[in-house]
Design an enzyme around this catalytic site. Sequence first.
Site, PDB file in Angstrom:
ATOM      1  N   LYS A 210       0.832  -1.208   0.000  1.00  0.00           N
ATOM      2  CA  LYS A 210       0.000   0.000   0.000  1.00  0.00           C
ATOM      3  C   LYS A 210       0.865   1.255   0.000  1.00  0.00           C
ATOM      4  CE  LYS A 210      -3.839   0.214   2.460  1.00  0.00           C
ATOM      5  NZ  LYS A 210      -4.823   0.358   3.550  1.00  0.00           N
ATOM      6  N   GLU A 216      10.156  -5.715   3.773  1.00  0.00           N
ATOM      7  CA  GLU A 216      10.360  -6.997   3.110  1.00  0.00           C
ATOM      8  C   GLU A 216       9.955  -6.932   1.634  1.00  0.00           C
ATOM      9  OE1 GLU A 216       9.142  -7.893   7.432  1.00  0.00           O
ATOM     10  OE2 GLU A 216       8.560  -6.491   5.835  1.00  0.00           O
ATOM     11  N   GLY A 272      -5.256  -5.220   5.664  1.00  0.00           N
ATOM     12  CA  GLY A 272      -4.466  -6.162   4.884  1.00  0.00           C
ATOM     13  C   GLY A 272      -5.014  -7.568   4.889  1.00  0.00           C
ATOM     14  N   ARG A 273      -5.442  -8.061   6.060  1.00  0.00           N
ATOM     15  CA  ARG A 273      -5.917  -9.435   6.152  1.00  0.00           C
ATOM     16  C   ARG A 273      -7.333  -9.594   5.612  1.00  0.00           C
ATOM     17  NH1 ARG A 273      -5.279  -6.813  10.762  1.00  0.00           N
ATOM     18  NH2 ARG A 273      -6.910  -6.667  12.350  1.00  0.00           N
ATOM     19  N   GLU A 358      -4.358 -12.001  14.170  1.00  0.00           N
ATOM     20  CA  GLU A 358      -4.037 -10.576  14.076  1.00  0.00           C
ATOM     21  C   GLU A 358      -5.255  -9.730  14.431  1.00  0.00           C
ATOM     22  OE1 GLU A 358      -0.909  -8.975  11.201  1.00  0.00           O
ATOM     23  OE2 GLU A 358      -2.762  -8.279  10.262  1.00  0.00           O
ATOM     24  N   HIS A 389      -2.640 -38.626  10.429  1.00  0.00           N
ATOM     25  CA  HIS A 389      -1.445 -39.431  10.665  1.00  0.00           C
ATOM     26  C   HIS A 389      -0.347 -38.621  11.346  1.00  0.00           C
ATOM     27  CE1 HIS A 389      -2.813 -42.965   8.330  1.00  0.00           C
ATOM     28  NE2 HIS A 389      -3.561 -42.053   7.740  1.00  0.00           N
ATOM     29  N   LYS A 509       9.212  -4.532  14.083  1.00  0.00           N
ATOM     30  CA  LYS A 509       9.615  -3.918  12.820  1.00  0.00           C
ATOM     31  C   LYS A 509      10.457  -2.672  13.064  1.00  0.00           C
ATOM     32  CE  LYS A 509       6.222  -3.487   9.846  1.00  0.00           C
ATOM     33  NZ  LYS A 509       4.842  -3.284   9.337  1.00  0.00           N
TER      34      LYS A 509
END
Length: 547
Positions: A210, A216, A272-273, A358, A389, A509
Amino acid sequence: MAKQIIQLTERRTWNALAAHYDGVARMHLRKLFADDPKRGERMTVEGAGLYLDYSKNRITYETLQLLLQLADESGLRRRIDAMFRGDKINITENRAVLHVALRAPIGASIVVDGENVVPAVHAVLDRMADLSNRLRSGEWKGHTGKRIRNVINVGIGGSDLGPVMAYEALKRYSDRAMTFRFVSNVDATDFAEAVQDLDPEETLFIISSKTFTTLETMTNAHSAREWLLATVRGGEKSIAQHFVAVSTNRAEVAKFGIDTANMFGFWDWVGGRYSMDSAIGLSTMIAIGPDNFRSMLGGFHVMDEHFRTAPFERNLPVLMGLLAVWYSDFFGAQTAAVLPYEQYLKRFPAYLQQLTMESNGKQVTLDGTGVKYDTGAIYWGEPGTNGQHSFYQLIHQGTRLIPCDFIAFSKTLNPLGRHHDMLVANVFAQAEALAFGKTAEEVKAEGTPDWLVPHRVFQGNRPSNTILADRLTPESLGKLVALYEHSVFTQGVIWNVDSFDQWGVELGKILAQRIIPELESKAEPALNHDSSTNNLIRRYRRSKEEL
């Protein structure tokens, strides 16, 4: 006079639930089903094309009524209306919360700050569709005239988890002539492996940030830029034909070399999510085509309308959200497992981890006071039958209570012999085994030696939901994601937390930005961290020098 805020633990229904819990906590699902032979039919609800069987939960009809009363007392209906109306319910950032506007039909009206945002949403969708069609048809060419065959989405958090999950979930509908990859981790391995076997002349990068400043994402974006320029002749001019941006920072996008005509924006009322159905989903649209993408949006909208209008006792997201609160705060369940019996949904639990944790991993209420109850369970899971399993042992016979959501489809996208019947049989069998278990008497009746009996007893009474849909389509994926979005919202309203901010991601961050130059400095830096961090930095620097 300031309005007095009633804390959750002071609510009449909360205390009634606490007293009720004392009476039902040890009640076994075997007895609940024996006492009500129709329970498995009555405790079900169908809405928006999904079927929810919640009968295998450790609740009575009284529990359900109390949970519904708690929703009313907590103002859930009022909060739902406020969200859909565009009120700024994200109070710490003074923002509206309108992911529902991203999938509203063209004629709808949702007003934020005096403006109907729906036309702007559809304008972006139309531009995305135009780009997608040009790429899918081969009209869009790379700088050297080669057709674009590879698309790499570069983002992190919601700008990665949603697109990755959607691509994997809808792979059956994707253009198999194109390759889609996703880069998120600042670890160079992620980028190196993504481009390892690709031709730069046939590759398009979607840079999703954005602000166009995310550490990153922009580190990976600049590496992508260097990778392209090292091979493709044409220098800076080639960038425009191999990069597009999902961003709102026009100046930084242009500075990078991307044509701002190929910049796709979204809004501060999209978290964002919650953004996979915004321009962040550009890679999804390219993969499955605009028509399928719009079908996915339609599925979202159907569930939105169900959540907005259905009475709470028939409302799938509300019921699931209330049950999540019941287990977190009264049974002390710390985790919840989401178990899709559909290989295409292999990234769905990972996607839900961000959505749930979050959103509701909060320690203060909306008014800033500390909570006195648990919020935000830990969500995790893997596709069935693989999980059976590995970790199902703990769910069945471990000491922790882990509520489970089983997700299954009546029809498979890949018919192959008996596979699908066997898959679905395992869904029903696991839910049955978790609920009813196997008693010592039943184990003995099988001829098991006495010394072995305790090891083969299943206590049962392990709760689960079963969610059924017809088949995995773009539309049904939209419904599933919206189901969990609104369940998370329901939980947040009950807990009285802001489910739409994420200050918890900030501190690390910020500290990383301080540490990076201390790792890179040629001169020995003056370190002012704690002794552990200082020591780790010095050790890392020494190790670098030894290479």
